[in-house]
Write a protein that holds these residues in place. Sequence first.
Motif, PDB file in Angstrom:
ATOM      1  N   THR A  31       0.840  -1.203   0.000  1.00 55.22           N
ATOM      2  CA  THR A  31       0.000   0.000   0.000  1.00 55.22           C
ATOM      3  C   THR A  31       0.877   1.256   0.000  1.00 55.22           C
ATOM      4  OG1 THR A  31      -0.325  -0.511   2.347  1.00 55.22           O
ATOM      5  CG2 THR A  31      -2.204  -0.842   0.898  1.00 55.22           C
ATOM      6  N   GLY A  32       2.071   1.141   0.586  1.00 58.55           N
ATOM      7  CA  GLY A  32       3.001   2.280   0.534  1.00 58.55           C
ATOM      8  C   GLY A  32       3.313   2.643  -0.914  1.00 58.55           C
ATOM      9  N   LEU A  35       0.251   4.097  -2.691  1.00 61.46           N
ATOM     10  CA  LEU A  35       0.013   5.493  -2.273  1.00 61.46           C
ATOM     11  C   LEU A  35       1.052   6.443  -2.877  1.00 61.46           C
ATOM     12  CD1 LEU A  35      -0.862   4.687   1.454  1.00 61.46           C
ATOM     13  CD2 LEU A  35      -2.456   5.653  -0.219  1.00 61.46           C
ATOM     14  N   ARG A  36       2.312   6.003  -2.904  1.00 64.08           N
ATOM     15  CA  ARG A  36       3.359   6.838  -3.516  1.00 64.08           C
ATOM     16  C   ARG A  36       3.072   7.063  -5.003  1.00 64.08           C
ATOM     17  NH1 ARG A  36       6.530   4.554   0.593  1.00 64.08           N
ATOM     18  NH2 ARG A  36       6.757   2.579  -0.471  1.00 64.08           N
ATOM     19  N   MET A  53       1.613  11.565   4.214  1.00 67.87           N
ATOM     20  CA  MET A  53       2.689  10.622   3.864  1.00 67.87           C
ATOM     21  C   MET A  53       4.033  11.190   4.306  1.00 67.87           C
ATOM     22  SD  MET A  53       1.898   7.765   2.084  1.00 67.87           S
ATOM     23  CE  MET A  53       3.159   7.344   0.887  1.00 67.87           C
ATOM     24  N   LYS A  57       2.354   9.916   8.787  1.00 72.51           N
ATOM     25  CA  LYS A  57       1.054   9.581   9.390  1.00 72.51           C
ATOM     26  C   LYS A  57       0.341   8.509   8.577  1.00 72.51           C
ATOM     27  CE  LYS A  57       0.075  14.039  11.467  1.00 72.51           C
ATOM     28  NZ  LYS A  57      -0.466  15.330  11.054  1.00 72.51           N
ATOM     29  N   PHE A  58      -0.564   7.801   9.228  1.00 77.92           N
ATOM     30  CA  PHE A  58      -1.380   6.824   8.523  1.00 77.92           C
ATOM     31  C   PHE A  58      -2.343   7.531   7.591  1.00 77.92           C
ATOM     32  CE2 PHE A  58      -1.572   2.410  10.472  1.00 77.92           C
ATOM     33  CZ  PHE A  58      -0.234   2.446  10.822  1.00 77.92           C
ATOM     34  N   ILE A  59      -2.520   6.947   6.414  1.00 78.23           N
ATOM     35  CA  ILE A  59      -3.534   7.453   5.488  1.00 78.23           C
ATOM     36  C   ILE A  59      -4.865   6.831   5.913  1.00 78.23           C
ATOM     37  CG2 ILE A  59      -4.200   7.551   3.038  1.00 78.23           C
ATOM     38  CD1 ILE A  59      -1.475   8.993   3.976  1.00 78.23           C
ATOM     39  N   VAL A  64      -7.318   3.894   1.720  1.00 73.72           N
ATOM     40  CA  VAL A  64      -6.506   2.686   1.524  1.00 73.72           C
ATOM     41  C   VAL A  64      -7.400   1.504   1.133  1.00 73.72           C
ATOM     42  CG1 VAL A  64      -4.837   1.128   2.597  1.00 73.72           C
ATOM     43  CG2 VAL A  64      -4.796   3.545   3.173  1.00 73.72           C
ATOM     44  N   GLY A  85       2.594  -4.373   4.197  1.00 74.08           N
ATOM     45  CA  GLY A  85       2.170  -3.061   4.729  1.00 74.08           C
ATOM     46  C   GLY A  85       0.661  -2.887   4.766  1.00 74.08           C
ATOM     47  N   TYR A  86      -0.055  -3.936   4.536  1.00 74.90           N
ATOM     48  CA  TYR A  86      -1.515  -3.944   4.624  1.00 74.90           C
ATOM     49  C   TYR A  86      -1.938  -5.311   5.126  1.00 74.90           C
ATOM     50  CZ  TYR A  86      -6.431  -3.400   3.390  1.00 74.90           C
ATOM     51  OH  TYR A  86      -7.796  -3.315   3.458  1.00 74.90           O
ATOM     52  N   ARG A  88      -3.038  -2.524   8.228  1.00 78.04           N
ATOM     53  CA  ARG A  88      -2.294  -1.831   9.280  1.00 78.04           C
ATOM     54  C   ARG A  88      -3.203  -1.357  10.410  1.00 78.04           C
ATOM     55  NH1 ARG A  88       2.252   0.134   5.626  1.00 78.04           N
ATOM     56  NH2 ARG A  88       3.646   1.408   6.843  1.00 78.04           N
ATOM     57  N   GLN A  92      -8.812  -2.111   8.547  1.00 78.43           N
ATOM     58  CA  GLN A  92      -8.232  -2.663   7.320  1.00 78.43           C
ATOM     59  C   GLN A  92      -8.214  -4.192   7.359  1.00 78.43           C
ATOM     60  OE1 GLN A  92      -4.410  -0.857   6.469  1.00 78.43           O
ATOM     61  NE2 GLN A  92      -5.247   1.214   6.495  1.00 78.43           N
ATOM     62  N   ARG A 133      14.240   8.276   0.038  1.00 79.58           N
ATOM     63  CA  ARG A 133      12.812   8.417   0.343  1.00 79.58           C
ATOM     64  C   ARG A 133      12.613   9.611   1.273  1.00 79.58           C
ATOM     65  NH1 ARG A 133      10.301   2.548   1.418  1.00 79.58           N
ATOM     66  NH2 ARG A 133       8.944   3.813   2.686  1.00 79.58           N
ATOM     67  N   ARG A 144       6.449   6.975  12.925  1.00 77.13           N
ATOM     68  CA  ARG A 144       5.884   5.799  12.264  1.00 77.13           C
ATOM     69  C   ARG A 144       5.916   4.588  13.187  1.00 77.13           C
ATOM     70  NH1 ARG A 144       8.953   5.316   6.731  1.00 77.13           N
ATOM     71  NH2 ARG A 144       7.647   3.506   6.459  1.00 77.13           N
TER      72      ARG A 144
HETATM   73  P1  AMP Z   1       5.511   1.875   3.660  1.00 74.34           P
HETATM   74  O1  AMP Z   1       6.058   1.986   2.289  1.00 74.34           O
HETATM   75  O2  AMP Z   1       4.723   0.598   3.870  1.00 74.34           O
HETATM   76  O3  AMP Z   1       6.569   2.019   4.706  1.00 74.34           O
HETATM   77  O4  AMP Z   1       4.466   3.059   3.874  1.00 74.34           O
HETATM   78  C1  AMP Z   1       4.856   4.417   3.752  1.00 74.34           C
HETATM   79  C2  AMP Z   1       3.737   5.321   4.253  1.00 74.34           C
HETATM   80  O5  AMP Z   1       2.546   5.088   3.483  1.00 74.34           O
HETATM   81  C3  AMP Z   1       3.301   5.090   5.692  1.00 74.34           C
HETATM   82  O6  AMP Z   1       4.093   5.795   6.605  1.00 74.34           O
HETATM   83  C4  AMP Z   1       1.873   5.623   5.661  1.00 74.34           C
HETATM   84  O7  AMP Z   1       1.879   7.041   5.637  1.00 74.34           O
HETATM   85  C5  AMP Z   1       1.388   5.173   4.301  1.00 74.34           C
HETATM   86  N1  AMP Z   1       0.758   3.828   4.323  1.00 74.34           N
HETATM   87  C6  AMP Z   1       1.207   2.696   3.701  1.00 74.34           C
HETATM   88  N2  AMP Z   1       0.390   1.662   3.887  1.00 74.34           N
HETATM   89  C7  AMP Z   1      -0.625   2.121   4.656  1.00 74.34           C
HETATM   90  C8  AMP Z   1      -1.792   1.523   5.203  1.00 74.34           C
HETATM   91  N3  AMP Z   1      -2.076   0.227   5.006  1.00 74.34           N
HETATM   92  N4  AMP Z   1      -2.621   2.319   5.935  1.00 74.34           N
HETATM   93  C9  AMP Z   1      -2.363   3.619   6.133  1.00 74.34           C
HETATM   94  N5  AMP Z   1      -1.278   4.246   5.657  1.00 74.34           N
HETATM   95  C10 AMP Z   1      -0.401   3.512   4.925  1.00 74.34           C
END
Ligand code: AMP
Length: 187
Positions: A31-32, A35-36, A53, A57-59, A64, A85-86, A88, A92, A133, A144
Amino acid sequence: MNIILFGPPGAGKGTQAKHLVNKLNNFQVSTGDILRKEIQKNSEIGKTITKDMNDGKFINDEIVNKLIKDVIFDPSRKNRFIFDGYPRSISQAKNLDLLLNHSNQKIDHIFFLNVDKETIIKRIEKRKIIEKRSDDNLNTIIKRYDKYMEITKPVLDFYSKNPQFNEIDGGLKIDEITAKIDAFLNV
Ligand code: AMP
């Protein structure tokens, strides 16, 4: 086979996910990354989430969960997911159960990569240099980690009762973690 990789940011989920993708010919669902990509595309969702992001913070779950739905219902990827990453949060996790049920799928393995805060801080600092990053500065890392403890820990408690759940020492070397996962999968 559907697998969930679980653990705090920096625990090595992404690395192990890539290994499993190659080994099982599965698909990584990060999911990271999703979202990116929204941010890169400058989509409406991307614009909404950029600040959170960058702040680590959590989205929100609604965004998601919406993004993940299309992925899970894609018939070409059915039963071949490596979730990284899902989920979280409890919301979810429940959403994932629902989507998998509705698409006639299940979770086959859950691996919790357990690693302490100091190790994670060192690893993410290294990744910051290698991958550049922008969300990976020290304050963000700590935020985080704390957020993970606050919101994701209940998900861990939820999954740890599951017979498919296995905890692995995420402080081990990459190859050692891979070997342990492979042993659990019998591959
Ligand atoms: P990651 O690449 O998994 O380390 O995620 C990077 C960032 O994306 C996190 O710090 C959150 O801001 C957001 N993120 C990724 N996955 C989730 C998720 N399942 N729920 C909420 N926010 C997420």
